[in-house]
Design a protein around this motif. Sequence first.
Motif, PDB file in Angstrom:
ATOM      1  N   SER A  95       0.846  -1.193   0.000  1.00 18.03           N
ATOM      2  CA  SER A  95       0.000   0.000   0.000  1.00 18.03           C
ATOM      3  C   SER A  95       0.880   1.241   0.000  1.00 18.03           C
ATOM      4  CB  SER A  95      -0.914   0.010   1.228  1.00 18.03           C
ATOM      5  OG  SER A  95      -0.168   0.334   2.392  1.00 18.03           O
ATOM      6  N   LEU A  96       0.248   2.374  -0.307  1.00 18.39           N
ATOM      7  CA  LEU A  96       0.967   3.649  -0.337  1.00 18.39           C
ATOM      8  C   LEU A  96       1.612   3.956   1.005  1.00 18.39           C
ATOM      9  CD1 LEU A  96       1.593   6.217  -2.018  1.00 18.39           C
ATOM     10  CD2 LEU A  96      -0.552   7.183  -1.142  1.00 18.39           C
ATOM     11  N   LYS A  99       5.358   3.128   0.953  1.00 16.01           N
ATOM     12  CA  LYS A  99       6.112   3.556  -0.226  1.00 16.01           C
ATOM     13  C   LYS A  99       7.613   3.646   0.067  1.00 16.01           C
ATOM     14  CE  LYS A  99       6.635   7.493  -3.394  1.00 16.01           C
ATOM     15  NZ  LYS A  99       6.125   8.846  -3.752  1.00 16.01           N
ATOM     16  N   GLU A 100       7.967   4.221   1.213  1.00 16.52           N
ATOM     17  CA  GLU A 100       9.383   4.392   1.556  1.00 16.52           C
ATOM     18  C   GLU A 100      10.086   3.043   1.676  1.00 16.52           C
ATOM     19  OE1 GLU A 100      12.143   6.286   5.153  1.00 16.52           O
ATOM     20  OE2 GLU A 100      10.010   6.813   4.995  1.00 16.52           O
ATOM     21  N   CYS A 102       9.209   0.292   0.247  1.00 16.66           N
ATOM     22  CA  CYS A 102       9.280  -0.312  -1.093  1.00 16.66           C
ATOM     23  C   CYS A 102      10.552   0.101  -1.813  1.00 16.66           C
ATOM     24  CB  CYS A 102       8.063   0.099  -1.919  1.00 16.66           C
ATOM     25  SG  CYS A 102       6.533  -0.703  -1.441  1.00 16.66           S
ATOM     26  N   CYS A 137       2.125  -6.350   3.343  1.00 12.95           N
ATOM     27  CA  CYS A 137       1.391  -6.231   2.077  1.00 12.95           C
ATOM     28  C   CYS A 137       0.013  -6.860   2.207  1.00 12.95           C
ATOM     29  CB  CYS A 137       2.170  -6.898   0.943  1.00 12.95           C
ATOM     30  SG  CYS A 137       3.691  -6.022   0.509  1.00 12.95           S
ATOM     31  N   LYS A 186      -5.079   1.027  -0.929  1.00 17.23           N
ATOM     32  CA  LYS A 186      -4.132   2.049  -1.406  1.00 17.23           C
ATOM     33  C   LYS A 186      -3.045   1.422  -2.294  1.00 17.23           C
ATOM     34  CE  LYS A 186      -4.609   4.962   2.721  1.00 17.23           C
ATOM     35  NZ  LYS A 186      -3.858   5.591   3.844  1.00 17.23           N
ATOM     36  N   MET A 188      -0.565   0.952  -5.145  1.00 18.39           N
ATOM     37  CA  MET A 188       0.163   1.966  -5.909  1.00 18.39           C
ATOM     38  C   MET A 188       0.264   1.587  -7.386  1.00 18.39           C
ATOM     39  SD  MET A 188       3.287   2.969  -3.327  1.00 18.39           S
ATOM     40  CE  MET A 188       3.741   1.269  -2.947  1.00 18.39           C
ATOM     41  N   ASN A 190       2.427   2.627 -11.033  1.00 16.70           N
ATOM     42  CA  ASN A 190       3.641   3.224 -11.571  1.00 16.70           C
ATOM     43  C   ASN A 190       3.307   4.056 -12.804  1.00 16.70           C
ATOM     44  OD1 ASN A 190       6.213   3.815 -12.469  1.00 16.70           O
ATOM     45  ND2 ASN A 190       6.688   1.737 -13.130  1.00 16.70           N
ATOM     46  N   VAL A 207       4.263   7.964  -8.558  1.00 17.60           N
ATOM     47  CA  VAL A 207       3.411   6.905  -8.046  1.00 17.60           C
ATOM     48  C   VAL A 207       2.059   7.498  -7.674  1.00 17.60           C
ATOM     49  CG1 VAL A 207       3.088   5.336  -6.096  1.00 17.60           C
ATOM     50  CG2 VAL A 207       5.312   5.482  -7.221  1.00 17.60           C
TER      51      VAL A 207
END
Length: 217
Positions: A95-96, A99-100, A102, A137, A186, A188, A190, A207
């Motif tokens: 999820s968003l 993000k970091e 990921c 996830c 959420k 994401m 690309n 993103v």
Amino acid sequence: MTKHEFGIEKPKNLQEEWPGQYEVFSWLEYVVNIPYPIFIITTYKSNEKANANLWSWGCFAGEENGFYSLVALINTNHTYENIKRTKEWCINFPSLDFKEECFKTIEHNQIDDDEIEQAGFTEESSVCVHAPRIKECPISLECKFEWEKCLFKNSSQKIICGKIVHFGVDEKVANLDQKARIEKLKIMYNFRSQLNPLTGELTPGGVSIIDKSAFRN
């Protein structure tokens, strides 16, 4: 609607974000610029350390007797090597909110790195395959190798097909309707840098997620 028609020949005036960009990826990918869902492919290395590959080049298809993932991988990719050896992997949709973490998976890719733990994620066991899952996830798909094929003759990219043999879904979203599920997950997408085929100029990508307002009902 009037369309501007283009051939597939690469123009000479294209800007690059990094040297060799349009050798690794087709310049058309940046012109067409279709958003792809972001996922993390997880495998075990030969030393049983976790490998985590942040990716978005893939799709899913199926019918009554099976649901399959098709992923395009470069043949020098560690994930490709691991899949060739073990024939098993997981596809995890972050999820968003993560993000970091990921993008930290990109920084930790040495043979002795635990790429899940060092990115700030938590490894969890799979049910049907020998490959790690990522606990944070909300959706994890467990895959077993079916076949591979070159994208085209002498291509460095391989299309890997895997049968999805098991999947896990966050219990908080499993019983939600579509709008609520999208809002909670959420997932994401690309968005590649946008290439203007007329001027050759390149605008940075990013993103994004699907907003529930996109649904009519």
